[in-house]
Write a protein that holds these residues in place. Structure first.
Motif, short mmCIF file in Angstrom:
data_model
loop_
_atom_site.label_atom_id
_atom_site.label_comp_id
_atom_site.label_asym_id
_atom_site.label_seq_id
_atom_site.Cartn_x
_atom_site.Cartn_y
_atom_site.Cartn_z
N ALA A 131 -6.51 4.80 13.69
CA ALA A 131 -5.25 4.26 13.72
C ALA A 131 -4.49 4.43 12.34
O ALA A 131 -3.28 5.31 12.65
N PHE A 132 -5.09 4.37 11.40
CA PHE A 132 -4.53 4.74 9.92
C PHE A 132 -4.25 6.10 10.20
O PHE A 132 -3.12 6.57 9.55
N GLY A 133 -5.29 7.04 10.09
CA GLY A 133 -5.02 8.44 9.93
C GLY A 133 -4.03 9.10 11.05
O GLY A 133 -3.30 9.91 10.74
N GLY A 134 -4.20 8.51 12.15
CA GLY A 134 -3.39 9.10 13.34
C GLY A 134 -1.90 8.80 12.96
O GLY A 134 -1.02 9.45 13.31
N GLY A 197 -2.81 -3.24 13.02
CA GLY A 197 -2.76 -3.28 11.79
C GLY A 197 -2.92 -2.30 10.91
O GLY A 197 -2.53 -1.81 9.94
N SER A 198 -4.21 -1.43 11.36
CA SER A 198 -4.45 -0.21 10.65
C SER A 198 -3.25 0.86 10.82
O SER A 198 -2.89 1.59 9.92
N ALA A 199 -2.76 0.89 12.22
CA ALA A 199 -1.70 1.70 12.41
C ALA A 199 -0.24 1.39 11.35
O ALA A 199 0.32 2.28 10.80
N VAL A 200 0.00 0.14 11.21
CA VAL A 200 0.98 -0.17 10.33
C VAL A 200 0.81 0.16 8.80
O VAL A 200 1.78 0.70 8.18
N TRP A 201 -0.48 -0.02 8.50
CA TRP A 201 -0.89 0.46 7.17
C TRP A 201 -0.72 2.01 6.99
O TRP A 201 -0.33 2.33 6.02
N GLY A 202 -1.09 2.49 7.90
CA GLY A 202 -0.68 4.05 7.98
C GLY A 202 0.71 4.47 7.71
O GLY A 202 0.94 5.60 7.14
N LEU A 203 1.53 3.77 8.82
CA LEU A 203 3.03 4.20 8.21
C LEU A 203 3.49 3.75 7.14
O LEU A 203 4.23 4.35 6.46
N LEU A 204 3.00 2.42 6.61
CA LEU A 204 3.53 2.09 5.34
C LEU A 204 2.91 2.87 3.98
O LEU A 204 3.95 3.15 3.25
N THR A 205 1.75 3.44 4.23
CA THR A 205 1.43 4.38 3.27
C THR A 205 2.06 5.65 3.32
O THR A 205 2.46 6.05 2.09
#
Length: 345
Positions: A131-134, A197-205
């Motif tokens: 989710a984060f990397g994607g 949650g992980s996807a949101v962190w990926g976007l924020l990063t």
């Protein structure tokens, strides 16, 4: 410099790495068969890493063009150390340490003594990483296409239309959020919050790294040129490499669960990615082949969607690597055809 000259250090690392792999196989198994088995696994892992990361090399080259010579050298020296040891060894260990609530040394012991348990914890964390990397990779790709100043289009029917909407603030973020919510409804109910949650962190990063890069670039004079065109891009490339590398680490476990063998094989592949990056920058290959960059970003966009899909179904890493290589190969072929037509005209 001749083409082979760019790969001199890659060849040296390949010979050293494969010899080290064969020795490690002999040391652990005590037979020629064991030595050859580890030798072969290291070679296959290197090919896997190259196939998965060729688009990464193209994006690296695109970003390196904007960096100062000092920061280019720093990325190509420090960056490769971080890429080989940080992202292929320390990064997975850190994920296991966090997921299992153990210390870094305990995570290392787990990887060396109980590889099955180490792999299980890695798989449990795969949803968050996907989710984060994607999300991060999707933003990287969409930022390339949603550009109102973009003049060269490969797939005109899509790219020209997309670039028209680039002036609409936050259009790519909206697109990612819609996909994020859609895939969150497709995962298991107990995993929905983890995915979101992980996807949101990926976007924020992505947004924070992009913001930091812009701030550093605009305040370069105040910083006496120390970070202008450099630190922000350096951080961006390191996060990008992390998003690419974890998929390769997970794929490596299909061949072996030994962390040492994985580090050797993927480390060899990472050196070739570095060599390709240098060649693309110094030869101006992205300028010579006008659609090559487009192919890389299409491949990254496809990889980001595949990483989302991996939260639902298993997608073989070989298919991912071959798909990306096919897209980039098609873009290269289109570029060559364009150059021939231009010469004829």
């Amino acid at each position: 410099m001749a083409t082979l000259g760019y790969f001199k250090w890659s060849f040296i690392v390949t010979i050293t790495g494969l010899a080290l792999g064969a020795w490690f196989g002999w040391h652990t198994a005590g037979t020629l068969g064991g030595a050859f088995s580890v030798f072969l696994i290291c070679a296959v892992l290197a090919v896997l890493e190259i196939s998965l990361s060729f688009d990464n090399a193209i994006v690296n080259a695109n970003k390196l063009k904007e960096m100062t010579p000092k920061w280019q050298r720093r990325f190509l020296t420090w960056g490769i150390i971080i890429a080989v040891f940080g992202m292929r060894v320390i990064f997975p260990l850190a994920i296991v340490a966090i997921a299992a609530s153990i210390g870094p040394f305990a995570a290392m012991q787990l990887a060396l003594r109980e590889p099955d348990e180490y792999f299980r914890i890695m798989l449990d964390a795969h949803l968050s990483i996907a989710a984060f990397g994607g999300t991060f990779l999707m933003m990287v790709a969409l930022s390339f296409f949603f550009d109102e100043h973009k003049e060269i289009h490969w797939v005109h029917a899509i790219e020209e239309r997309v670039s028209r909407y680039a002036s609409v603030r936050g259009v790519e973020i909206t697109f990612v959020l819609v996909l994020m919510i859609l895939f969150a409804h497709l995962v298991a109910p107990q995993e929905k919050l983890t995915f979101l949650g992980s996807a949101v962190w990926g976007l924020l990063t992505f947004l924070l790294v992009d913001l930091l890069g812009n701030v550093l670039d605009k305040s370069g004079e105040a910083l006496a040129g120390a970070a202008k065109g450099g630190l922000g891009a350096f951080l961006y490339l390191e996060v990008l490499d992390a998003s690419f590398s974890f998929d390769g680490v997970i794929g490596a476990f299909a061949l072996t669960q030994n962390l040492v063998v994985i580090a050797i094989g993927l480390g060899i592949g990472a050196m070739y990615v570095r060599s390709m990056t240098i060649m693309l920058v110094e030869r101006g290959t992205l300028t010579q082949y006008r659609y090559l960059e487009h192919g890389a970003f299409y491949a990254i966009l496809a990889l980001s969607v595949i990483m989302y899909a991996q939260a639902i179904v298993h997608v073989p890493e070989v298919l991912t690597g071959l798909g990306g290589a096919a897209v980039i190969g098609t873009a290269l072929w289109s570029s060559i055809r364009y150059n021939r037509r231009a010469e004829a005209d």
